[in-house]
Design a protein around this motif. Sequence first.
Motif, mmCIF file in Angstrom:
data_model
loop_
_atom_site.group_PDB
_atom_site.id
_atom_site.type_symbol
_atom_site.label_atom_id
_atom_site.label_comp_id
_atom_site.label_asym_id
_atom_site.label_seq_id
_atom_site.Cartn_x
_atom_site.Cartn_y
_atom_site.Cartn_z
ATOM 1 N N MET A 1 16.931 -9.451 -9.717
ATOM 2 C CA MET A 1 18.263 -9.039 -9.262
ATOM 3 C C MET A 1 18.191 -8.294 -7.929
ATOM 4 O O MET A 1 19.075 -8.439 -7.085
ATOM 5 C CB MET A 1 18.942 -8.158 -10.321
ATOM 6 N N VAL A 2 17.140 -7.504 -7.760
ATOM 7 C CA VAL A 2 16.976 -6.830 -6.466
ATOM 8 C C VAL A 2 16.765 -7.885 -5.378
ATOM 9 O O VAL A 2 17.355 -7.813 -4.294
ATOM 10 C CB VAL A 2 15.803 -5.823 -6.513
ATOM 11 N N ILE A 3 15.970 -8.898 -5.685
ATOM 12 C CA ILE A 3 15.765 -9.995 -4.733
ATOM 13 C C ILE A 3 17.106 -10.641 -4.396
ATOM 14 O O ILE A 3 17.427 -10.895 -3.234
ATOM 15 C CB ILE A 3 14.812 -11.063 -5.308
ATOM 16 N N TYR A 4 17.895 -10.883 -5.443
ATOM 17 C CA TYR A 4 19.184 -11.544 -5.239
ATOM 18 C C TYR A 4 20.086 -10.707 -4.325
ATOM 19 O O TYR A 4 20.692 -11.241 -3.382
ATOM 20 C CB TYR A 4 19.840 -11.781 -6.602
ATOM 21 N N LEU A 5 20.132 -9.395 -4.568
ATOM 22 C CA LEU A 5 20.943 -8.527 -3.702
ATOM 23 C C LEU A 5 20.441 -8.584 -2.262
ATOM 24 O O LEU A 5 21.234 -8.676 -1.322
ATOM 25 C CB LEU A 5 20.883 -7.075 -4.196
ATOM 26 N N LEU A 6 19.129 -8.542 -2.093
ATOM 27 C CA LEU A 6 18.565 -8.610 -0.743
ATOM 28 C C LEU A 6 18.902 -9.953 -0.091
ATOM 29 O O LEU A 6 19.203 -10.023 1.104
ATOM 30 C CB LEU A 6 17.044 -8.408 -0.785
ATOM 31 N N MET A 7 18.860 -11.015 -0.899
ATOM 32 C CA MET A 7 19.211 -12.339 -0.349
ATOM 33 C C MET A 7 20.661 -12.366 0.106
ATOM 34 O O MET A 7 20.989 -12.937 1.153
ATOM 35 C CB MET A 7 19.003 -13.426 -1.407
ATOM 36 N N MET A 8 21.542 -11.757 -0.697
ATOM 37 C CA MET A 8 22.963 -11.730 -0.327
ATOM 38 C C MET A 8 23.139 -10.982 0.991
ATOM 39 O O MET A 8 23.878 -11.424 1.872
ATOM 40 C CB MET A 8 23.780 -11.025 -1.401
ATOM 41 N N ALA A 9 22.450 -9.849 1.121
ATOM 42 C CA ALA A 9 22.573 -9.066 2.352
ATOM 43 C C ALA A 9 22.006 -9.848 3.531
ATOM 44 O O ALA A 9 22.614 -9.915 4.596
ATOM 45 C CB ALA A 9 21.861 -7.727 2.188
ATOM 46 N N ALA A 10 20.852 -10.464 3.326
ATOM 47 C CA ALA A 10 20.218 -11.211 4.419
ATOM 48 C C ALA A 10 21.099 -12.395 4.826
ATOM 49 O O ALA A 10 21.282 -12.671 6.016
ATOM 50 C CB ALA A 10 18.835 -11.690 4.005
ATOM 51 N N GLY A 11 21.658 -13.083 3.825
ATOM 52 C CA GLY A 11 22.505 -14.235 4.127
ATOM 53 C C GLY A 11 23.747 -13.817 4.893
ATOM 54 O O GLY A 11 24.141 -14.452 5.875
ATOM 55 N N PHE A 12 24.343 -12.727 4.478
ATOM 56 C CA PHE A 12 25.547 -12.232 5.137
ATOM 57 C C PHE A 12 25.251 -11.876 6.596
ATOM 58 O O PHE A 12 25.945 -12.306 7.515
ATOM 59 C CB PHE A 12 26.095 -11.023 4.375
ATOM 60 N N MET A 13 24.188 -11.111 6.808
ATOM 61 C CA MET A 13 23.890 -10.684 8.186
ATOM 62 C C MET A 13 23.448 -11.863 9.033
ATOM 63 O O MET A 13 23.750 -11.927 10.224
ATOM 64 C CB MET A 13 22.826 -9.605 8.174
ATOM 65 N N GLY A 14 22.735 -12.795 8.424
ATOM 66 C CA GLY A 14 22.322 -13.990 9.177
ATOM 67 C C GLY A 14 23.533 -14.772 9.661
ATOM 68 O O GLY A 14 23.545 -15.283 10.782
ATOM 69 N N GLY B 1 39.356 -3.847 -6.529
ATOM 70 C CA GLY B 1 38.786 -5.168 -6.233
ATOM 71 C C GLY B 1 37.340 -5.052 -5.819
ATOM 72 O O GLY B 1 36.471 -5.809 -6.276
ATOM 73 N N VAL B 2 37.076 -4.089 -4.928
ATOM 74 C CA VAL B 2 35.704 -3.894 -4.473
ATOM 75 C C VAL B 2 34.816 -3.496 -5.641
ATOM 76 O O VAL B 2 33.697 -4.002 -5.805
ATOM 77 C CB VAL B 2 35.661 -2.823 -3.360
ATOM 78 N N ILE B 3 35.349 -2.606 -6.494
ATOM 79 C CA ILE B 3 34.559 -2.185 -7.654
ATOM 80 C C ILE B 3 34.297 -3.385 -8.568
ATOM 81 O O ILE B 3 33.181 -3.580 -9.050
ATOM 82 C CB ILE B 3 35.287 -1.045 -8.408
ATOM 83 N N ALA B 4 35.322 -4.209 -8.780
ATOM 84 C CA ALA B 4 35.141 -5.387 -9.639
ATOM 85 C C ALA B 4 34.081 -6.310 -9.047
ATOM 86 O O ALA B 4 33.222 -6.840 -9.757
ATOM 87 C CB ALA B 4 36.467 -6.131 -9.794
ATOM 88 N N MET B 5 34.130 -6.496 -7.716
ATOM 89 C CA MET B 5 33.183 -7.406 -7.094
ATOM 90 C C MET B 5 31.753 -6.903 -7.263
ATOM 91 O O MET B 5 30.867 -7.650 -7.688
ATOM 92 C CB MET B 5 33.505 -7.573 -5.610
ATOM 93 N N PHE B 6 31.539 -5.627 -6.946
ATOM 94 C CA PHE B 6 30.181 -5.108 -7.114
ATOM 95 C C PHE B 6 29.813 -5.022 -8.599
ATOM 96 O O PHE B 6 28.657 -5.223 -8.965
ATOM 97 C CB PHE B 6 30.029 -3.757 -6.407
ATOM 98 N N GLY B 7 30.840 -4.765 -9.428
ATOM 99 C CA GLY B 7 30.588 -4.727 -10.864
ATOM 100 C C GLY B 7 30.115 -6.071 -11.392
ATOM 101 O O GLY B 7 29.280 -6.138 -12.296
ATOM 102 N N ALA B 8 30.653 -7.150 -10.804
ATOM 103 C CA ALA B 8 30.271 -8.484 -11.261
ATOM 104 C C ALA B 8 28.779 -8.721 -11.032
ATOM 105 O O ALA B 8 28.130 -9.441 -11.801
ATOM 106 C CB ALA B 8 31.093 -9.542 -10.524
ATOM 107 N N ILE B 9 28.254 -8.128 -9.980
ATOM 108 C CA ILE B 9 26.817 -8.246 -9.727
ATOM 109 C C ILE B 9 26.077 -7.221 -10.576
ATOM 110 O O ILE B 9 25.054 -7.519 -11.191
ATOM 111 C CB ILE B 9 26.513 -8.049 -8.229
ATOM 112 N N GLY B 10 26.643 -6.004 -10.638
ATOM 113 C CA GLY B 10 25.981 -4.929 -11.365
ATOM 114 C C GLY B 10 25.775 -5.261 -12.836
ATOM 115 O O GLY B 10 24.721 -4.957 -13.406
ATOM 116 N N LEU C 1 25.087 -7.917 -14.144
ATOM 117 C CA LEU C 1 23.933 -8.798 -14.341
ATOM 118 C C LEU C 1 22.649 -7.994 -14.544
ATOM 119 O O LEU C 1 21.744 -8.434 -15.253
ATOM 120 C CB LEU C 1 23.773 -9.721 -13.125
ATOM 121 N N PHE C 2 22.577 -6.811 -13.911
ATOM 122 C CA PHE C 2 21.384 -5.986 -14.082
ATOM 123 C C PHE C 2 21.182 -5.614 -15.554
ATOM 124 O O PHE C 2 20.072 -5.448 -16.018
ATOM 125 C CB PHE C 2 21.491 -4.707 -13.245
#
Lengths: 428, 264
Positions: free
Chosen positions: A131-144, A308-317, A319-320
């Motif tokens: 899951m940490v990898i997935y979060l890092l991938m999301m951040a990397a993809g977004f910034m890329g 909405g923001v909380i729900a979005m991050f919650g949807a990922i959270g 999964l942890f």
Amino acid sequence: MSGPSRYNPSTGIEKWLDARLPIIRLGVDTLIFPSPRNLNYWWTFGAILAVMLVSQLITGIILAMHYVPHPEHAFDSIQHINRNVNFGWLLQPMHAVGASMMFLAVYIHMFRGIYYGSAKNPREMIWIVGMVIYLLMMAAGFMGYVLPWGQMSIWGAIVITNLFSAIPPEAAGTSVTQWLWGGFAVDGPTLNRFFSLHYLLPFLIVGMVILHVWALHIPSNNNPTGISIKTKADTLDFHPYYTVKDAFAIVVFLMIFSWFLFFMPDSMGHPDNYIPANPFSTPPHIVPEWYYLPFYAILRAVPDKLMGVIAMFGAIGVLFALPWLDTSKVRSMRYRPLAKQFFFLFVLVCLGLGWCGAKLPSDLVFATGVDADGHAKGLTFVWFSRILTVYYFAYFLVILPILGLVEKPKPRPASIEASVLGNSKGEA
Amino acid sequence: MLKRIASFAVLAAFVAGSAIAAGPKADLKDVDWSFEGPFGTYDKASAQRGFQVYQEVCAACHSLKYVAFYNLTDKGAPFYNPDFPNSNENPVAKAIAKMFTVSDGPDETGDMFDRPGVISDKFPAPFANDMAAMASNGGALPPDLSLMTRARVDGSNYLYSLLVGYKDAPEGVELSSGMSYNPMFSGSKIAMAPPLFDGSVEYSDGTKASVDQMAKDLTQFLTWAADPKMEQRKATGWAVMLYLLILAILLYGSYRAVWRNVKH
Ligand code: HEM
């Protein structure tokens, strides 16, 4: 590593080195390692991901030699790479399409983990590191995606960074947003720092993948039956049995990758990103890349911005917490008739949320008639995404926990070996 | 296993489908372009004519800033000639470059000066800057055309449809001065007067320069301008696919051989 080492240094040099830096031992024990004998092709995606990660690193490092992280030059430099740099026409789309392919693989890898109970005891840490990898991938993809500095780059960055301004100013919302931007708007400083971070994150991912595989080597792989390894007869050495199987799967995956890369390189992107960034002209329809769409849909499903923001991050959270939310003692859903159905519904819901994320909230999923003004009415995407969002959270917070306690699982084979030798009609 | 590959392919197709978020406009004219599909190539004769239309008509307002003159004679480009594998030696690019005037400098006295184009020059922009371009076009900016066919949904069909899509404004639609009615354009009101009329250019190969023909030729040319390496990419793609296919077959054979005595 679990179990005794299988490495016997035979030559003098190997013995000398092994006494000082046992790096060959590390390699051998990583590869010659007992794995369940019944792994199917869903277990090849980890290796596929490793190959894609290396591909992204190599293409990315070369791109960075020609890319210019400056608002005046970024867009031009991408065109320069595609038109003038030797093999730039191959490297740039390879990196862009490769990112999409990597997300495709990671989603399959994760759904596999949920279905077969791979996240559960004793593999919780594999999952959490994943899951940490997935979060890092999301951040990397977004910034890329911001780096080419096209219209979707800048407006995607504006929308996403503005999410942090949902935090009330008293709670530092404004200062967090400005701190991210490096100024008072998404601009040059933002682009420059995103480039720096985009270069950093993949190396953090590499570090995390090492932890991921290390954690994997403690209990070894889970398998389609979900039954733990009991005897040696349950296993095969990873090399050569799974190296050759993974290699085959990798090449098949690379063929699919190549098809997109060579014959439809624009299919994963948005045409607006071929328009240079213009902070004064908002595109009519801002959409993130496809792999964020389900979370984008959840964000927009909630009327209140902060919620909405909380729900979005919650949807990922949420999964942890999966390893503890799935309460069933049976790992594999192969033996859980009800869980299986809820799982496939969950996959459909995720795809459906992705569909919602790509549409305007007010668009109609289907029309049921016309209202008084003659406009079509029916189920709008925002309402559809609300229904799906409820299922998404209910799946983790209600269905999985309760199901594990009430469901009566089907009889399971006594061991992996028995499942292979007994009824060979199981899944390949 | 085939089932697995099939289900995977379905997933991939879904992803590709959902990525095309907005979807093409329903009313775009769908032309059967020569460059479509994995084997598609540009129609060189048509693209050459398209270049002529760009040069004689569109270049008055639109830049083509990412394209250099030598690109015109590169491999896969409209004027490529196999006798000149090094496009720098191709006289066509030199001749075309000379037709354009390029601003250069500063010279040793500090002044800018005009000179005939050379092959390494990019197509010069018709206006000094965006403000000048807008001032000459009633406040609207004629966008650069080098990426136009990739910067719109279903871009090649869009460009063609736009160029042939001008109509008289229907009853009740007010057009302010300088605006034209074109339902292909978002909002239908466009600040570009119809740029093409039958016979706007005279083709040297005898092709009749109808609006429809010129629009098709331009689309060939501008699609090439937006994706100049397409032919190279597709050719490489087939070589890579073949290589991977052979490798996959060999690996599948090895897999069967390694696993031959193992029940799984
Ligand atoms: C760069 C990204 C990743 C790489 C390179 C990677 C690599 C691997 C590899 C090589 C394996 C063993 C082979 C296999 O089971 O496929 C594995 C297993 C696993 N991965 Fe990942 N992984 C990545 C991301 C993730 C993510 C995002 C998650 C979940 C959030 C995850 C969860 C798991 C789990 C639970 C296992 C154990 C599977 C089992 O034994 O049944 N991984 N990973």
